[in-house]
Write a protein that holds these residues in place. Structure first.
Motif, short mmCIF file in Angstrom:
data_model
loop_
_atom_site.label_atom_id
_atom_site.label_comp_id
_atom_site.label_asym_id
_atom_site.label_seq_id
_atom_site.Cartn_x
_atom_site.Cartn_y
_atom_site.Cartn_z
N VAL A 44 0.84 -1.19 0.00
CA VAL A 44 0.00 0.00 0.00
C VAL A 44 0.88 1.25 0.00
O VAL A 44 0.62 2.19 -0.73
N ALA A 45 1.93 1.23 0.82
CA ALA A 45 2.85 2.37 0.85
C ALA A 45 3.42 2.63 -0.53
O ALA A 45 3.44 3.78 -1.01
N TYR A 46 3.85 1.58 -1.20
CA TYR A 46 4.41 1.72 -2.54
C TYR A 46 3.34 2.20 -3.53
O TYR A 46 3.60 3.02 -4.39
N ALA A 47 2.12 1.69 -3.40
CA ALA A 47 1.04 2.05 -4.32
C ALA A 47 0.68 3.54 -4.24
O ALA A 47 0.24 4.12 -5.23
N VAL A 48 0.87 4.14 -3.07
CA VAL A 48 0.55 5.56 -2.93
C VAL A 48 1.76 6.45 -3.10
O VAL A 48 1.69 7.66 -2.89
N GLY A 49 2.89 5.85 -3.49
CA GLY A 49 4.06 6.65 -3.82
C GLY A 49 5.09 6.81 -2.74
O GLY A 49 5.98 7.65 -2.86
N LEU A 50 5.01 6.03 -1.69
CA LEU A 50 6.00 6.09 -0.61
C LEU A 50 6.73 4.76 -0.53
O LEU A 50 6.09 3.72 -0.39
N SER A 54 8.38 2.93 7.10
CA SER A 54 8.39 3.66 8.37
C SER A 54 7.83 5.07 8.20
O SER A 54 7.02 5.53 9.01
N HIS A 55 8.25 5.73 7.15
CA HIS A 55 7.73 7.07 6.86
C HIS A 55 6.24 7.01 6.56
O HIS A 55 5.47 7.85 7.04
N PHE A 56 5.82 6.02 5.81
CA PHE A 56 4.40 5.85 5.50
C PHE A 56 3.59 5.69 6.78
O PHE A 56 2.55 6.32 6.94
N ARG A 61 -0.36 7.74 10.38
CA ARG A 61 -0.82 7.95 11.75
C ARG A 61 -1.10 9.42 12.02
O ARG A 61 -2.09 9.76 12.68
N ARG A 62 -0.26 10.30 11.51
CA ARG A 62 -0.48 11.74 11.68
C ARG A 62 -1.77 12.16 11.00
O ARG A 62 -2.51 13.01 11.51
N HIS A 63 -2.07 11.55 9.87
CA HIS A 63 -3.25 11.94 9.10
C HIS A 63 -4.54 11.33 9.65
O HIS A 63 -5.56 12.00 9.70
N GLY A 65 -4.74 9.18 12.68
CA GLY A 65 -4.77 8.86 14.10
C GLY A 65 -4.60 7.37 14.37
O GLY A 65 -4.60 6.94 15.52
N LEU A 66 -4.48 6.57 13.32
CA LEU A 66 -4.32 5.11 13.44
C LEU A 66 -3.08 4.67 12.69
O LEU A 66 -2.66 5.31 11.74
N LEU A 67 -2.54 3.54 13.10
CA LEU A 67 -1.48 2.92 12.32
C LEU A 67 -2.13 2.13 11.19
O LEU A 67 -3.26 1.65 11.33
N PRO A 68 -1.45 1.96 10.07
CA PRO A 68 -2.05 1.20 8.96
C PRO A 68 -2.49 -0.20 9.38
O PRO A 68 -3.55 -0.67 8.98
N SER A 69 -1.72 -0.86 10.21
CA SER A 69 -2.07 -2.22 10.63
C SER A 69 -3.28 -2.24 11.55
O SER A 69 -3.92 -3.29 11.70
#
Length: 93
Positions: A44-50, A54-56, A61-63, A65-69
């Motif tokens: 997913v990180a790669y699909a959105v360009g990141l 870790s940065h993703f 989370r900043r955006h 409030g949750l972790l992707p997992s």
């Protein structure tokens, strides 16, 4: 138009700076992919360009409030393919 004037005009029309707008759109797409696909967090990180997971995770989370997992257990709780294998092994023993 200079980059400075573009950034000012963009912010005036959208309410967000260009980079924040792009990041916001990427995180919305990532949220959608995490909820509707079986892609892993790195995919997913790669699909959105990141490319840095870790940065993703930090940006997501900043955006949101949750972790992707954190989105995965609620989605996969009913399907539990690993649980089926455990039950089969448990019933055979």
């Amino acid at each position: 138009m200079s980059p400075f004037h573009f950034a000012r005009a963009f912010k005036a029309s959208t309410g967000l700076a260009p980079h924040k707008y792009v990041t916001s759109r990427r995180m919305e797409r990532a949220n959608s992919l995490l909820l509707t696909s079986r892609l892993g967090v790195p995919e997913v990180a790669y699909a959105v360009g990141l490319t840095n997971v870790s940065h993703f995770r930090r940006v997501f989370r900043r955006h949101t409030g949750l972790l992707p997992s954190d989105l995965r257990p609620a989605r996969t709780a009913g399907s539990d393919p690993p649980g089926n294998g455990d039950r089969a092994a448990g019933s055979a023993a």
